[in-house]
Design an enzyme around this catalytic site. Structure first.
Site, PDB file in Angstrom:
ATOM      1  N   HIS A 102       0.841  -1.208   0.000  1.00  0.00           N
ATOM      2  CA  HIS A 102       0.000   0.000   0.000  1.00  0.00           C
ATOM      3  C   HIS A 102       0.880   1.263   0.000  1.00  0.00           C
ATOM      4  CE1 HIS A 102      -2.775  -2.837   2.375  1.00  0.00           C
ATOM      5  NE2 HIS A 102      -3.449  -2.587   1.283  1.00  0.00           N
TER       6      HIS A 102
ATOM      7  N   LYS B 157      -0.754  -6.594  -8.326  1.00  0.00           N
ATOM      8  CA  LYS B 157      -0.968  -7.867  -7.620  1.00  0.00           C
ATOM      9  C   LYS B 157      -2.407  -8.343  -7.809  1.00  0.00           C
ATOM     10  CE  LYS B 157      -1.370  -9.869  -3.116  1.00  0.00           C
ATOM     11  NZ  LYS B 157      -2.824  -9.728  -3.004  1.00  0.00           N
TER      12      LYS B 157
ATOM     13  N   SER C 212      -2.438  -7.986   3.192  1.00  0.00           N
ATOM     14  CA  SER C 212      -2.949  -7.868   4.565  1.00  0.00           C
ATOM     15  C   SER C 212      -3.283  -9.250   5.117  1.00  0.00           C
ATOM     16  CB  SER C 212      -4.202  -7.001   4.587  1.00  0.00           C
ATOM     17  OG  SER C 212      -3.928  -5.766   3.979  1.00  0.00           O
ATOM     18  N   ARG C 213      -3.638 -10.179   4.214  1.00  0.00           N
ATOM     19  CA  ARG C 213      -4.024 -11.526   4.674  1.00  0.00           C
ATOM     20  C   ARG C 213      -2.817 -12.393   5.013  1.00  0.00           C
ATOM     21  NH1 ARG C 213      -8.680 -11.090   0.663  1.00  0.00           N
ATOM     22  NH2 ARG C 213     -10.564 -11.224   1.926  1.00  0.00           N
TER      23      ARG C 213
END
Ligand code: AMP
Length: 272
Positions: free
Chosen positions: A33, A145, A182-183
């Site tokens: 990000h 991505k 984030s996962r």
């Protein structure tokens, strides 16, 4: 940095500014990000980041309730990166009842990630349409991505004559090659090793292509052999119009992999 929750307040502030970069996220901000934020800061007078875990893009059995949240860290990171406006709305202020909706094209959004997640991309496009209309950015930044996402957003913007440049940013990876996500906090040692295999198989595939192997079937077979112990959803080579290609053409194709790890879907890809 101003933090705004109210969409109308955001709308009124954004109306006054002509050089805006926008980075939509679901939070739990990581270096992927941050690379988008840096790109926006460099090329726009003001940068708006949104953090919104959009309920409409999750299917019922997915991790909406458990999606990673790091509100305080996210605010600190955005401040440190010199973001001008951080938009963190509540779902009720974004969605009303019985609203009209845009529908993602079923041919390009119900394949690949949309095949097992029907309606996911409808949710993505609808929230982005709302955010784009609130902010009216000149430039909006997305990661390569999420290849299918960025291509569908690009298509929506062009189809509806929206005056926004969709900027496609490179995938940022961990030192071990895994694409940041984030996962990734769900990963343990074993699943980390599996995801390393996924990214490595993409790098190997690229190396084969650069050595002259252009037949998609051969490249896909090599990748599948490398990740055969895993629960693989798909390995595909497509062009930017989502057409499967029998032969790879340099600078036109994307190799996509999707695997399930402990019921969570992980995707990775490489743009050739
Ligand atoms: P998300 O918060 O997962 O919805 O992602 C927000 C934006 O960040 C999307 O445009 C993603 O494609 C992008 N993004 C997520 N991970 C990465 C990464 N590892 N490298 C670059 N961009 C990323």
């Amino acid at each position: 940095m101003i933090i705004i929750e109210n969409p109308i307040e955001l709308f009124n502030i954004c109306k006054k500014e002509n050089s805006k970069g926008f980075v939509p996220t679901m939070g739990a901000i990581h270096k992927g990000h941050i690379s988008l934020i840096k790109e926006s800061i460099q090329n726009n007078k003001i940068t708006i980041v949104s953090i919104f875990i959009n309920p409409t893009q999750f299917l019922e059995n997915e991790d909406f309730g458990q999606y990673p949240q790091k509100k305080d860290d996210d605010i600190d990171i955005c401040k440190k990166e010199n973001v001008d406006i951080l938009f963190m709305p509540l779902a009720d202020s974004i969605y009303g009842i019985n609203e009209p909706k845009v529908q993602a094209n079923s041919i390009t959004s119900y394949i690949l990630d949309g095949f097992k997640r029907p309606s996911h991309f409808d949710g993505v496009l609808n929230v982005l349409l709302k955010l784009f209309n609130l902010i009216k950015p000149q430039n909006a930044y997305f990661g390569k991505k999420d290849a299918q996402q960025v291509l569908l957003v690009d298509k929506m913007v062009k189809s509806f004559f929206m005056d926004i440049n969709i900027i496609k940013c490179e995938t940022i990876r961990e030192d071990n090659g895994i694409a940041m996500s984030s996962r990734n906090i769900y990963l343990d040692d074993i699943s980390t090793k599996d995801l390393i295999k996924v990214s490595q198989s993409l790098f190997d595939a690229k190396a084969f292509i650069l050595k002259g192997e252009l037949k998609s079937e051969n490249i896909i077979n090599i990748i599948k052999e490398n990740i055969k112990s895993m629960d693989v959803n798909y390995v595909h080579i497509i062009d930017k119009a989502f057409k499967k290609c029998n032969y790879v053409r340099i600078s036109n194709n994307i190799i996509l992999i999707s695997v399930n790890i402990k019921k969570i879907n992980y995707i990775d890809n490489i743009w050739i």
